[in-house]
Design an enzyme around this catalytic site. Structure first.
Site: not given
Length: 274
Positions: A72, A109
């Site tokens: 990420k 997210d």
């Protein structure tokens, strides 16, 4: 000669990736909408991350990917960041193809995490977060936007966690993973602890008040040790599927140009629990 039609496709990448439920989620929505598309999972090692994006960049039918651990943060080095995610959240979990065909990195997210708790009044409330990785960055970003009070981060690396507090302008403290949890209004596990194939997360929840909320971003298994302990105390909980489905819905629309059919969430959750 007729060139075979290639449907638009997207995927999820990570290392490991076998545990990912993203193909099930996106495949479910693709079937419900009856669109000609596919979504798969692909094992990509840290060493192969650059080559992966290089190979996908020139595929016009590739609509993008979701990104899970451990990529990420590193993925930011391989795709454009026009929205300034590097300077805000500092991690991306989605890459999609923009209107001009260029790849764009973004993060769904934060919104996916916050949606299930948006109705709770967290302004000024004390919070504890376990972990300081890519998921924790998105979660802390969302919590900072919600105006929470002091944040206690439980993490192996104090320096990394202290840096996150400073990055998001949060007041708080950093303690070891085995430190007592303070009496917070919200406890979030943003780490991989408790996930299948990872060490368990063994926390003493006795300090939490009766109206505390416990949120575990882990979804494999869905009933983590943390959530089981919280429910045994009668505390309200949010499981990892809430965040997973929420962030996936945002990514799905970026990939395929259609809103995810969220009216089927109950059916989807049943499918994911099989």
């Amino acid at each position: 000669m007729t060139i075979p039609h290639a449907p638009p496709h997207a995927e999820v990448i990570g290392d490991p990736i076998a545990q990912s439920k993203s193909p099930l989620i996106h495949g479910f929505w693709i079937d419900k909408l009856g669109i000609d598309a596919r979504y798969e999972k692909t094992l990509v090692t840290p060493e192969g991350l650059g080559a992966f994006f290089a190979s996908r960049r020139d595929d016009p039918d590739w609509r993008g990917c979701n990104i899970t651990a451990p990529h990420k943060v590193a993925a930011l080095d391989h795709v454009p960041d026009p929205g300034g995610v590097r300077d805000s959240i500092g991690a991306i979990n989605t890459v999609f193809r923009g209107a001009d065909g260029a790849l764009i990195g973004t993060n769904t997210d934060a919104a996916g995490f916050y949606a299930p708790i948006a109705e709770f009044d967290l302004e000024g409330a004390p919070v504890a977060v376990v972990g300081a990785g890519g998921a924790a960055r998105a979660i802390l970003f969302a919590l900072a936007r919600a105006g929470v009070g002091p944040v206690t981060i439980l993490n192996r690396s104090p320096l990394k966690a202290m840096g996150l507090l400073a990055t998001f302008g949060l007041k708080g403290d950093v303690v070891a993973l085995d430190a007592p949890i303070p009496p917070v209004a919200l406890l979030v596990n943003a780490s991989s602890l408790g996930m299948v194939g990872h060490p368990p997360l063994d926390l003493d929840l006795s300090n939490l008040p009766e109206d505390a909320l416990v949120y575990d971003a882990v979804y494999a298994p869905l009933e983590t040790g943390l959530l089981a302990a919280a429910r045994a105390r009668g505390l309200e909980t949010v499981d990892g599927l809430e965040m997973l489905i929420g962030q996936a819905a945002l990514a799905f629309e970026l990939f395929f140009g259609k809103a995810a059919p969220r009216e089927h969430d109950a059916e989807l959750r049943t499918l994911l629990l099989k």
